[in-house]
Enzyme design. Sequence first.
Site, PDB file in Angstrom:
ATOM      1  N   ASP A  72       0.813  -1.226   0.000  1.00  0.00           N
ATOM      2  CA  ASP A  72       0.000   0.000   0.000  1.00  0.00           C
ATOM      3  C   ASP A  72       0.842   1.269   0.000  1.00  0.00           C
ATOM      4  O   ASP A  72       0.434   2.296   0.547  1.00  0.00           O
ATOM      5  CB  ASP A  72      -0.964   0.009   1.206  1.00  0.00           C
ATOM      6  CG  ASP A  72      -1.926  -1.152   1.155  1.00  0.00           C
ATOM      7  OD1 ASP A  72      -2.286  -1.575   0.046  1.00  0.00           O
ATOM      8  OD2 ASP A  72      -2.313  -1.645   2.234  1.00  0.00           O
ATOM      9  N   LYS A 125       1.814   2.229  -5.093  1.00  0.00           N
ATOM     10  CA  LYS A 125       2.339   1.675  -6.356  1.00  0.00           C
ATOM     11  C   LYS A 125       1.415   2.001  -7.527  1.00  0.00           C
ATOM     12  O   LYS A 125       1.868   2.341  -8.612  1.00  0.00           O
ATOM     13  CB  LYS A 125       2.516   0.154  -6.224  1.00  0.00           C
ATOM     14  CG  LYS A 125       3.505  -0.252  -5.131  1.00  0.00           C
ATOM     15  CD  LYS A 125       3.607  -1.764  -4.980  1.00  0.00           C
ATOM     16  CE  LYS A 125       2.377  -2.408  -4.386  1.00  0.00           C
ATOM     17  NZ  LYS A 125       2.101  -2.064  -2.973  1.00  0.00           N
ATOM     18  N   GLY A 135      -4.606  -4.136  -3.881  1.00  0.00           N
ATOM     19  CA  GLY A 135      -5.547  -3.074  -4.215  1.00  0.00           C
ATOM     20  C   GLY A 135      -4.715  -1.862  -4.567  1.00  0.00           C
ATOM     21  O   GLY A 135      -4.088  -1.272  -3.695  1.00  0.00           O
ATOM     22  N   HIS A 136      -4.634  -1.534  -5.853  1.00  0.00           N
ATOM     23  CA  HIS A 136      -3.774  -0.448  -6.326  1.00  0.00           C
ATOM     24  C   HIS A 136      -4.661   0.705  -6.797  1.00  0.00           C
ATOM     25  O   HIS A 136      -5.432   0.557  -7.739  1.00  0.00           O
ATOM     26  CB  HIS A 136      -2.872  -0.934  -7.467  1.00  0.00           C
ATOM     27  CG  HIS A 136      -1.888  -1.978  -7.025  1.00  0.00           C
ATOM     28  ND1 HIS A 136      -0.949  -2.535  -7.850  1.00  0.00           N
ATOM     29  CD2 HIS A 136      -1.700  -2.560  -5.810  1.00  0.00           C
ATOM     30  CE1 HIS A 136      -0.221  -3.417  -7.165  1.00  0.00           C
ATOM     31  NE2 HIS A 136      -0.658  -3.452  -5.931  1.00  0.00           N
ATOM     32  N   GLN A 152       2.027  -6.005  -3.190  1.00  0.00           N
ATOM     33  CA  GLN A 152       2.518  -6.106  -1.812  1.00  0.00           C
ATOM     34  C   GLN A 152       3.849  -5.358  -1.673  1.00  0.00           C
ATOM     35  O   GLN A 152       4.018  -4.355  -2.325  1.00  0.00           O
ATOM     36  CB  GLN A 152       2.624  -7.582  -1.375  1.00  0.00           C
ATOM     37  CG  GLN A 152       1.262  -8.264  -1.192  1.00  0.00           C
ATOM     38  CD  GLN A 152       0.652  -8.814  -2.476  1.00  0.00           C
ATOM     39  OE1 GLN A 152       1.305  -9.530  -3.194  1.00  0.00           O
ATOM     40  NE2 GLN A 152      -0.581  -8.478  -2.756  1.00  0.00           N
TER      41      GLN A 152
HETATM   42  P1  GDP Z   1      -0.722   0.405  -3.548  1.00  0.00           P
HETATM   43  O1  GDP Z   1      -1.348  -0.853  -3.092  1.00  0.00           O
HETATM   44  O2  GDP Z   1       0.749   0.451  -3.295  1.00  0.00           O
HETATM   45  O3  GDP Z   1      -1.056   0.764  -4.973  1.00  0.00           O
HETATM   46  O4  GDP Z   1      -1.349   1.570  -2.632  1.00  0.00           O
HETATM   47  P2  GDP Z   1      -2.915   1.755  -2.271  1.00  0.00           P
HETATM   48  O5  GDP Z   1      -3.611   2.265  -3.474  1.00  0.00           O
HETATM   49  O6  GDP Z   1      -3.449   0.527  -1.616  1.00  0.00           O
HETATM   50  O7  GDP Z   1      -2.817   2.845  -1.125  1.00  0.00           O
HETATM   51  C1  GDP Z   1      -2.262   4.101  -1.356  1.00  0.00           C
HETATM   52  C2  GDP Z   1      -3.316   5.184  -1.038  1.00  0.00           C
HETATM   53  O8  GDP Z   1      -2.691   6.442  -0.940  1.00  0.00           O
HETATM   54  C3  GDP Z   1      -4.363   5.324  -2.125  1.00  0.00           C
HETATM   55  O9  GDP Z   1      -5.584   5.726  -1.536  1.00  0.00           O
HETATM   56  C4  GDP Z   1      -3.798   6.453  -2.999  1.00  0.00           C
HETATM   57  O10 GDP Z   1      -4.824   7.146  -3.701  1.00  0.00           O
HETATM   58  C5  GDP Z   1      -3.166   7.328  -1.955  1.00  0.00           C
HETATM   59  N1  GDP Z   1      -1.972   8.074  -2.369  1.00  0.00           N
HETATM   60  C6  GDP Z   1      -0.967   7.707  -3.201  1.00  0.00           C
HETATM   61  N2  GDP Z   1       0.010   8.630  -3.214  1.00  0.00           N
HETATM   62  C7  GDP Z   1      -0.379   9.605  -2.359  1.00  0.00           C
HETATM   63  C8  GDP Z   1       0.217  10.836  -1.931  1.00  0.00           C
HETATM   64  O11 GDP Z   1       1.327  11.202  -2.283  1.00  0.00           O
HETATM   65  N3  GDP Z   1      -0.499  11.552  -0.997  1.00  0.00           N
HETATM   66  C9  GDP Z   1      -1.713  11.186  -0.547  1.00  0.00           C
HETATM   67  N4  GDP Z   1      -2.316  11.958   0.348  1.00  0.00           N
HETATM   68  N5  GDP Z   1      -2.299  10.042  -0.949  1.00  0.00           N
HETATM   69  C10 GDP Z   1      -1.643   9.268  -1.827  1.00  0.00           C
HETATM   70  P1  IMO Z   2      -0.910  -4.153  -2.265  1.00  0.00           P
HETATM   71  O1  IMO Z   2      -0.448  -4.744  -3.580  1.00  0.00           O
HETATM   72  C1  IMO Z   2      -0.948  -4.546   2.080  1.00  0.00           C
HETATM   73  C2  IMO Z   2      -1.113  -8.639   3.656  1.00  0.00           C
HETATM   74  C3  IMO Z   2      -2.377  -9.054   4.373  1.00  0.00           C
HETATM   75  C4  IMO Z   2      -1.778 -10.040   5.353  1.00  0.00           C
HETATM   76  C5  IMO Z   2      -0.695 -10.729   4.550  1.00  0.00           C
HETATM   77  C6  IMO Z   2      -1.129 -12.057   3.930  1.00  0.00           C
HETATM   78  O2  IMO Z   2      -2.182  -3.381  -2.378  1.00  0.00           O
HETATM   79  O3  IMO Z   2       0.211  -3.394  -1.632  1.00  0.00           O
HETATM   80  P2  IMO Z   2      -2.684 -12.695   1.878  1.00  0.00           P
HETATM   81  O4  IMO Z   2      -4.147 -12.463   1.637  1.00  0.00           O
HETATM   82  O5  IMO Z   2      -1.805 -12.110   0.829  1.00  0.00           O
HETATM   83  O6  IMO Z   2      -2.361 -14.130   2.143  1.00  0.00           O
HETATM   84  O7  IMO Z   2      -2.366 -11.915   3.264  1.00  0.00           O
HETATM   85  O8  IMO Z   2      -0.359  -9.826   3.512  1.00  0.00           O
HETATM   86  N1  IMO Z   2      -1.351  -8.108   2.294  1.00  0.00           N
HETATM   87  C7  IMO Z   2      -1.251  -6.811   1.960  1.00  0.00           C
HETATM   88  N2  IMO Z   2      -1.018  -5.725   2.734  1.00  0.00           N
HETATM   89  N3  IMO Z   2      -1.079  -4.417   0.737  1.00  0.00           N
HETATM   90  C8  IMO Z   2      -1.292  -5.494  -0.046  1.00  0.00           C
HETATM   91  O9  IMO Z   2      -1.291  -5.434  -1.379  1.00  0.00           O
HETATM   92  C9  IMO Z   2      -1.433  -6.764   0.563  1.00  0.00           C
HETATM   93  N4  IMO Z   2      -1.655  -8.006   0.104  1.00  0.00           N
HETATM   94  C10 IMO Z   2      -1.589  -8.818   1.171  1.00  0.00           C
HETATM   95  O10 IMO Z   2      -2.988  -7.956   5.023  1.00  0.00           O
HETATM   96  O11 IMO Z   2      -1.138  -9.350   6.408  1.00  0.00           O
HETATM   97 MG    MG Z   3      -2.934  -1.544  -1.862  1.00  0.00          MG
END
Ligand code: GDP
Ligand code: IMO
Ligand code: MG
Length: 434
Positions: A8, A11, A35-36, A219
């Site tokens: 998270d 990415k 979840g990206h 991840q």
């Molecule tokens: P990922 O799994 O690495 O793609 O990250 P996620 O999408 O799960 O979580 C990142 C969250 O931070 C999302 O809600 C993005 O919209 C938000 N986000 C990304 N970059 C920034 C930033 O520079 N500032 C803020 N405030 N939010 C950001």
């Molecule tokens: P992105 O790509 C954050 C964590 C779960 C749990 C562990 C194992 O959005 O960064 P799983 O269902 O993969 O067997 O769970 O990994 N986890 C993540 N945490 N971002 C993710 O994906 C994750 N995918 C799995 O919360 O701790």
């Molecule tokens: Mg994510």
Amino acid sequence: MIGGQWGDEGKGKIVDLISPSFDLVARYQGGHNAGHTVRFQDKHFALRLIPSGICRQGVMNIVGNGLVIDPRALLYEMETLRAAGVEIGDNLKVSDRAHVILPTHALLDGAREKALGSANIGTTSRGIGPTYESKANRTGIRLADLVDADRFVELARPLLTHQGAVLRHFYGTDAPPVDAILQEYIECGQKLRRFVTDTSAYLGHELARGKKLLCEGAQGVMLDVDHGTYPFVTSSSCGPGGAVTGLGIAPRSIGLVLAVSKAYTTRVGSGPFPTELHDELGDRIRKRGNEFGTVTGRPRRVGWFDAVVARTAARLAGIDGIALTKLDVLDDLDEIPVCVGYELEGQPANEVPARADHYERVRPVLEVFPGWKTSIEGAATFDELPENAQRYVSALEKLTGVPVVILSTGAKREQTILRGRGILDGWLRDLDRT
Ligand code: GDP
Ligand code: IMO
Ligand code: MG
């Protein structure tokens, strides 16, 4: 591009931002545990299996052999994207060697977590771990099998029957009737058929023609099955090695490794987290950073930036540059501590211990930096940032030994500072950031 922490990191935003500079974007591991998030204009997408290049025209998107795919989730994601006006057709290819998540894999994931009680991993209960188990024990089913109804039934019936028995007798849970699952999956297979192909052969051909490929990790390194905080990890290889095996490309085809890291740290699920905040300040950052899971909606645990984790990621993945995200979330803090090292039982311990129970006992050594107490939104260049924000970023570079080449100051495409510093030259064209 890989996640440099526990997932998270942002990415999705960074991949979407730079994907116009690439011909192909490929996911190489994980599944719909990921979840990206991609945001631009008033649009908001939470991508699960489909690469974050999908919102850009002229980019080919690849779902590689290293993924585990619930076909229902993939079809649902396609429908949702189409309904939002995103084209999905010849711009998507799915590997015939990717593994299929069956409903029983997800049920086993949930049942095991429940049985573990307070010792659970906190998985996303999507069946990720059990499907990688089936892959490794050679009873798994691949997309190439799913799209052929007779072969699918032949392979899936014994697996579903076996897993159904384990669920019933060991966990006291019922699985849906085997025939109903088979029927639903056969229909999914037929709908997915046009996308399923030998993506490794395709990528080999494209790379040989000089096409540029962006590999999108899911991840993060600390959730890597080998090098993360085992057993509180996911079941795949999140680093660049995973891209090699998970796409079927040669190691020498990797030219540049970028890590996406937050200016602080979060993790979802259980497991060690030395810089975690358990106080009101943690709640404030969680709220300001909107740190709630994209997939499960769970509140993310929040803590300070951990330079030991960042240095470990740099060693494991050979990181050339960091895309530092969410710097804006720290805007209103008086002081910002950073973990510069660890202590274990009073002794310096500057590597991540192999055992999670040892890692739980590690204490972070914190160095405190002054905050900048002003909004950095809209800063177009590094020099426009308040001095203390510049100092904070420079300190992270010094502590990690890796330059920050992209700086994200908000969730949208345009809220980004591209620094490059030579490392990105030749990689990124002029980017349309809107
Ligand atoms: P990922 O799994 O690495 O793609 O990250 P996620 O999408 O799960 O979580 C990142 C969250 O931070 C999302 O809600 C993005 O919209 C938000 N986000 C990304 N970059 C920034 C930033 O520079 N500032 C803020 N405030 N939010 C950001
Ligand atoms: P992105 O790509 C954050 C964590 C779960 C749990 C562990 C194992 O959005 O960064 P799983 O269902 O993969 O067997 O769970 O990994 N986890 C993540 N945490 N971002 C993710 O994906 C994750 N995918 C799995 O919360 O701790
Ligand atoms: Mg994510």
